[in-house]
Design an enzyme around this catalytic site. Structure first.
Site, mmCIF file in Angstrom:
data_model
loop_
_atom_site.group_PDB
_atom_site.id
_atom_site.type_symbol
_atom_site.label_atom_id
_atom_site.label_comp_id
_atom_site.label_asym_id
_atom_site.label_seq_id
_atom_site.Cartn_x
_atom_site.Cartn_y
_atom_site.Cartn_z
ATOM 1 N N CYS A 2 1.095 -1.074 -0.147
ATOM 2 C CA CYS A 2 -0.133 -0.091 0.193
ATOM 3 C C CYS A 2 1.116 1.025 -0.214
ATOM 4 C CB CYS A 2 -0.931 0.400 1.266
ATOM 5 S SG CYS A 2 -1.944 -1.261 1.579
ATOM 6 N N ARG A 27 4.813 -0.203 -5.836
ATOM 7 C CA ARG A 27 4.976 -1.485 -5.408
ATOM 8 C C ARG A 27 4.057 -2.555 -5.402
ATOM 9 N NH1 ARG A 27 7.865 2.193 -0.470
ATOM 10 N NH2 ARG A 27 6.411 1.105 0.553
ATOM 11 N N TRP A 77 -2.841 -2.831 -1.641
ATOM 12 C CA TRP A 77 -2.430 -4.525 -1.835
ATOM 13 C C TRP A 77 -2.955 -4.728 -0.213
ATOM 14 C CZ3 TRP A 77 0.351 -8.148 1.065
ATOM 15 C CH2 TRP A 77 0.569 -9.259 0.129
ATOM 16 N N ASN A 103 -2.170 2.405 6.136
ATOM 17 C CA ASN A 103 -0.878 1.540 5.438
ATOM 18 C C ASN A 103 -1.034 0.532 6.658
ATOM 19 O OD1 ASN A 103 -0.647 2.230 3.134
ATOM 20 N ND2 ASN A 103 1.473 3.256 2.474
ATOM 21 N N GLY A 104 -0.308 -0.583 6.512
ATOM 22 C CA GLY A 104 -0.279 -2.259 7.349
ATOM 23 C C GLY A 104 -1.417 -2.756 8.070
ATOM 24 N N GLU A 487 17.453 -18.945 -5.987
ATOM 25 C CA GLU A 487 16.953 -17.245 -6.954
ATOM 26 C C GLU A 487 16.744 -17.065 -7.826
ATOM 27 O OE1 GLU A 487 16.810 -14.509 -5.135
ATOM 28 O OE2 GLU A 487 16.873 -12.789 -6.390
ATOM 29 N N LYS A 491 12.613 -15.855 -9.236
ATOM 30 C CA LYS A 491 12.557 -14.831 -9.726
ATOM 31 C C LYS A 491 11.912 -15.298 -11.430
ATOM 32 C CE LYS A 491 13.476 -12.579 -8.772
ATOM 33 N NZ LYS A 491 14.141 -11.864 -7.660
ATOM 34 N N GLU A 494 8.112 -15.789 -9.646
ATOM 35 C CA GLU A 494 7.273 -14.368 -9.855
ATOM 36 C C GLU A 494 6.946 -14.327 -10.105
ATOM 37 O OE1 GLU A 494 10.561 -12.231 -7.987
ATOM 38 O OE2 GLU A 494 9.475 -12.276 -5.464
ATOM 39 N N HIS A 510 17.669 -37.837 -3.290
ATOM 40 C CA HIS A 510 16.791 -37.929 -1.609
ATOM 41 C C HIS A 510 15.215 -38.058 -1.764
ATOM 42 C CE1 HIS A 510 20.478 -39.136 0.224
ATOM 43 N NE2 HIS A 510 20.973 -37.789 -0.449
ATOM 44 N N LYS A 609 6.324 -4.941 -4.065
ATOM 45 C CA LYS A 609 7.887 -4.481 -3.697
ATOM 46 C C LYS A 609 8.510 -4.237 -2.316
ATOM 47 C CE LYS A 609 11.679 -3.396 -5.422
ATOM 48 N NZ LYS A 609 12.266 -5.150 -6.185
HETATM 49 C C1 AGP Z 1 11.969 -9.771 -4.777
HETATM 50 O O1 AGP Z 1 12.192 -10.374 -6.093
HETATM 51 C C2 AGP Z 1 10.766 -10.396 -4.318
HETATM 52 N N1 AGP Z 1 9.533 -9.438 -4.385
HETATM 53 C C3 AGP Z 1 10.927 -10.655 -2.441
HETATM 54 O O2 AGP Z 1 11.048 -11.788 -2.105
HETATM 55 C C4 AGP Z 1 12.302 -9.642 -1.817
HETATM 56 O O3 AGP Z 1 12.896 -9.786 -1.543
HETATM 57 C C5 AGP Z 1 11.063 -10.153 -0.203
HETATM 58 O O4 AGP Z 1 10.162 -9.458 -0.117
HETATM 59 C C6 AGP Z 1 12.305 -8.922 1.049
HETATM 60 O O5 AGP Z 1 12.283 -7.906 0.487
HETATM 61 P P1 AGP Z 1 13.314 -6.241 0.889
HETATM 62 O O6 AGP Z 1 14.856 -7.103 0.857
HETATM 63 O O7 AGP Z 1 12.655 -5.269 0.713
HETATM 64 O O8 AGP Z 1 13.439 -7.270 2.669
#
Ligand code: AGP
Length: 614
Positions: A2, A27, A77, A103-104, A487, A491, A494, A510, A609
């Site tokens: 948000c 975001r 969000w 927000n929150g 990672e 990616k 996501e 395993h 974000k």
């Molecule tokens: C990364 O591609 C993601 N959007 C997500 O995993 C992100 O890394 C995670 O939410 C942590 O965010 P930060 O690095 O701002 O703490």
């Protein structure tokens, strides 16, 4: 996640609010709305989906919105309640005289709601936020003072909030407050702004006050008054924001993610400036405040992070243990905070976060700080809440990252860990100096190697087209590139929504090997080093189960041609630095698959974000 923008001044407010929200759009959000005051009335406009929908709504009401000079805006969000018009902010009380954005998460909203319903409040949404609107309005009915009503209401709230409140009886005043969620006040010339993040207001002013938890700010066009939770006036510090009003431009790239992947060589060069001068000079980390004595005797480190930052932390563990001989634990922040951790004043706790605002990591850091640990923060936002908690800081200087899927900030975090590990190893004298010299040399030339990868993307594009329609994807690696496998898989998940999983290659047999057949692509990260032959053997095991095999490798061995269906070559690199090289084709592979599938690359569904709720 948000975003909030507020304005009171002499300019037409709607454009300022909508533009501010646009700057926060990256975001991640699923609905938006604004409330404006024209001096007589409060009017609210909302829309589901993208901001463009809100702009369309506003266009239909062009005549009635022009005179307003005060207002609040929000992108939501969804947490409590679906992404519908009714749940979109701003929310109001029964009589509609009060409007607020939030927000929150209000954790005790159910208890509060029961009591408010008994008072006659009628709820229209499923949100926790609407409770706050009714609560403040209810208290306002008794105390007849908006600031006091906000102050008293805040005392009843549990959880996290940044709130921006307006009331029909106060046509020239915004009241804002926060706890465990970011909020700043921008000071202009005859105008005031409120925002949950700098990009929303940086075009208008560089002078700002970061509110501390529980402070309440009263904004009028030409005055700012801040009180504490007891209602006493407090002095505040106006800071100059270390930002330039950059247009969030794609610079000709189709998506921000692609642009940010291409920025990585310069991001690395930028982070090395001032820290790594020559291979003979020690690494300089000016904002690391650990004494040499502490560093020499340090024998335990905990690193806490989430998502992509967690993967950078895993590489950090590998490299710090190798260079410094210090035991390092890595843990997701969300796991760290709800157990008894063995953390004390002899533990160095490192928090890693692109945004510096991730709620879980922030809470974990605060817990560790309360136990007396030295807190070192690695972040892309030196102005963030996490950086404010830091005893030591490594700003990663990647520049604003718009794409929700982190790329350049990850590489910058990984480079920061190399610098930190070398810095500590030099002080502790814990590894042969020639190794460190080699590392420094490699760090200096690694941007060129990434540029080589970026100059030859055709092979990756072709691979993406070939595998775009797969339902599942497995990434395998060992040693320092195991986090790279995680990672790379993250990616792909996501932005393409393909079920991708990273495994330590030795673990395949395993369990996961049961899934392998001719429909399953397995990507092996096969970089020269101590586990090269082991990964080759693990790849053979996958081949024997008819899996489609892709190699990401710096090897030119002929035998690979027979084993792999597809080979992505990368430049030669020292094993220790190979994660920095290996991740780039994986970012590109994920990007091109998602692009080929027509996905919303920069703003993937359900993601935000900056995750400012636990
Ligand atoms: C990364 O591609 C993601 N959007 C997500 O995993 C992100 O890394 C995670 O939410 C942590 O965010 P930060 O690095 O701002 O703490």
């Amino acid at each position: 996640m948000c975003g909030i923008v507020g304005y009171v001044g002499n300019q037409p407010v709607v454009d300022i609010l909508v533009d501010g929200l646009k700057q926060l759009e990256y975001r991640g959000y699923d609905s938006s709305g604004i409330a404006i005051s024209d001096g007589n009335d409060i009017k609210i406009y909302k829309a589901e989906g993208k901001l463009q929908n809100l702009e369309n709504v506003l266009r239909e009401h062009r005549d009635e919105i022009q005179t307003a000079k005060m207002g609040i805006g929000h992108i939501r969000w969804a947490t409590h309640g679906a992404a519908t018009l009714l749940n979109a902010h701003p929310h109001t009380c029964n009589c509609g005289k009060l409007a607020l954005v939030h927000n929150g998460i209000i954790e005790n909203f159910k208890e509060l709601k029961v009591n408010l319903e008994k008072e006659g409040c009628v709820f229209r949404s499923q949100t926790d936020t609407e409770v706050v609107a009714h609560l403040i309005a209810s208290i306002y009915g008794k105390v007849k003072d908006l600031t006091e009503a906000v102050r008293l209401a805040a005392q009843k709230l549990e959880g996290a909030y940044a709130l921006c409140v307006m009331h029909k009886d106060y046509p020239n005043t915004l009241v804002v407050t926060k706890r465990n969620a970011p909020l700043l006040v921008g000071i202009g010339d005859g105008e005031m702004f409120a925002a949950s993040d700098v990009p929303a207001i940086i075009k208008h002013t560089k002078r700002a006050v970061y509110l501390a938890d529980n402070q309440i700010a009263v904004l009028k066009a030409d005055s700012l008054n801040i009180i504490n939770s007891e209602g006493q006036n407090i002095d505040y510090k106006v800071e100059i924001l270390p930002w330039e009003p950059v247009a969030l431009s794609k610079m000709g790239y189709k998506h921000f993610m692609l642009k940010e992947i291409h920025e990585q060589p310069d991001v690395i060069r930028n982070i090395l400036v001032g820290k790594l001068h020559t291979t003979d000079d020690p690494v300089v980390l000016n904002e690391v405040k650990l004494t040499r004595e502490t560093l020499k005797h340090l024998n335990r480190i905990q690193i806490i992070a989430c998502g992509t930052s967690l993967h950078a932390a895993m590489i950090g563990k590998y490299i710090i243990e190798t260079f410094c001989g210090i035991a390092v634990d890595v843990e997701p922040s969300s796991e760290y905070i709800y157990r008894r951790t063995v953390t004390d004043e002899n533990t160095l706790v490192i928090g890693v976060s692109q945004s510096g605002e991730t709620a879980d990591t922030l809470t974990a850091i605060k817990q560790a700080k309360a136990k007396g640990s030295h807190i070192l923060i690695i972040t892309n936002r030196p102005d963030s809440a996490m950086a404010r908690e830091a005893d030591s800081l490594i700003p990663v200087s990647a520049g604003i990252e718009v794409s929700v899927a982190a790329t350049k900030s990850y590489v910058a975090q990984v480079i920061s860990f190399y610098l930190l590990a070398i810095y500590m190893a030099e002080i502790k004298d814990s590894i042969d100096a020639s190794v460190l010299k080699t590392m420094k040399n490699e760090l200096m030339i690694i941007p060129q190697k990434i540029e080589q990868i970026l100059a030859h993307k055709e092979v990756i594009q072709k691979c993406a087209r070939e595998y775009a329609n797969t339902k599942d994807f497995i990434y395998i690696a060992r040693g320092i590139n195991y986090p790279t496998a995680l990672e790379g898989a993250l990616k792909l998940k996501e932005i393409s929504y393909i079920n991708a999983t990273g495994y330590p290659a030795g673990e395949l047999k395993h369990g996961p090997i049961a899934m392998l057949d001719e429909t399953m692509p397995v990507l092996s990260i096969l970089m020269h080093g101590c586990v090269y032959e082991k990964i080759l053997s693990n790849s053979e095991e996958a081949k024997a189960r008819n899996a489609k095999l892709i190699a990401l490798t710096n090897s030119t061995e002929k035998k690979l041609d027979d084993l792999f269906d597809y080979i992505i070559h990368v430049p030669e690199v020292h094993e220790y630095l190979s994660p920095v090289i290996a991740i780039v084709p994986l970012q590109l592979l994920a990007y091109y698959i998602a692009e080929f599938l027509g996905k919303d690359v920069d703003q993937p569904r359900n993601l935000a974000k900056s995750v400012t709720v636990e």
